[in-house]
Write a protein that holds these residues in place. Structure first.
Motif: not given
Length: 288
Positions: A134-142
């Motif tokens: 969840x941390x490694x794949x986090x996206x800015x629009x989240x």
């Protein structure tokens, strides 16, 4: 596999398995793959000391072939006949780190020579008690940095439900600085080889190995450690479970938890972030 295209849920796992699986069966038509090479792949994986990877590979391959059968690309699942040939993969419960160990771990990451992305990813995981992926794949629009919240979409959550996470002051400050570097990308932490893909959680494990933490700590132990220490700090178990996104079986209670605990979790996670800073400072002070 020629002719095996389509948008399906196994893409992420397939990416992980490309190196181990595709060299031996990747060029074969999916209909021609038999149980023998599948068993060979899984057995070799177990023998090299990776039973968990073998178990995940078995589940993933079986899912692929199930879809192939359902879409008339294959006649059967070649994993099924050999599914019991491997030894059972016993779950190992992660041990919670002490406060001193947490401080040393985070202090070690602050001072390592890896890229800032690995350090920031580790920090974000601890601030939020998020799963490594969840941390490694986090996206800015989240992220909404003005409201200090992170909305992890359902498709990226284990329970397939959106998870709203309050951001402590330290996380907001870090993310604002990071945005100036990777804000033009989809992901907070772009991959090293493919900047359009996210950082691999394996990068965290590699850094741990280099820093001497391999065997003593796994990224998956972060949530166990956080839960244990937050309980010691006196926070309500319901709020802690809500922060960890553990499923509540009672639907009425689940709705109540979501509506009620966000403010409580915001206070709790700010106190948690402050404790992490304190434990890091204590370790740094002892080293002087």
């Amino acid at each position: 596999m020629p002719g095996f295209n389509g948008d399906f849920h196994f893409k992420k796992a397939l990416d992980m398995l490309v190196r181990g699986v595709f060299p031996s069966i990747g060029k074969l038509p999916v209909r021609d793959i038999t149980p023998a090479p599948v068993l060979d792949i899984l057995t070799k994986t177990v023998k090299r000391g990776a039973p968990t990877v073998a178990a995940e590979a078995k589940r993933t391959l079986s899912g692929i072939f199930e879809l192939a059968v359902a879409t008339l690309r294959a006649d059967n699942d070649p994993v099924w006949p050999v599914r019991k040939a491997l030894p059972a993969n016993k779950t190992q419960h992660k041990t919670a780190l002490t406060t001193a160990q947490i401080g040393k771990l985070l202090n070690d990451f602050d001072n390592h020579r890896y890229g800032y992305q690995v350090n920031f990813c580790m920090q974000l995981m601890w601030w939020k008690l998020a799963r490594p992926s969840a941390a490694a794949e986090a996206e800015w629009d989240e992220f909404d940095l003005e409201k200090a919240v992170w909305r992890i979409p359902a498709q990226r959550m284990k329970a397939r439900k959106e998870h709203v996470v309050p951001l402590p002051r330290q996380a907001v400050e870090m993310l604002k600085g990071l945005h100036a570097i990777t804000g033009n990308r989809k992901h907070l932490f772009p991959g090293r080889d493919d900047r359009n893909a996210p950082l691999s959680a394996a990068s965290l494990r590699q850094a741990l190995k280099v820093l001497g933490w391999s065997g003593a700590y796994s990224p998956h132990a972060t949530r166990t450690s956080g839960s244990t220490r937050l309980n010691e700090m006196g926070y309500r178990p319901d709020a802690i479970e809500a922060q960890l996104a553990h499923a509540e079986p009672n639907s009425v209670r689940r709705t109540y938890n979501h509506a009620t605990y966000l403010d409580e979790r915001r206070v709790m996670m700010q106190a948690w972030a402050d404790k992490l800073e304190l434990w890091k400072q204590e370790v740094a002070g002892e080293a002087c």
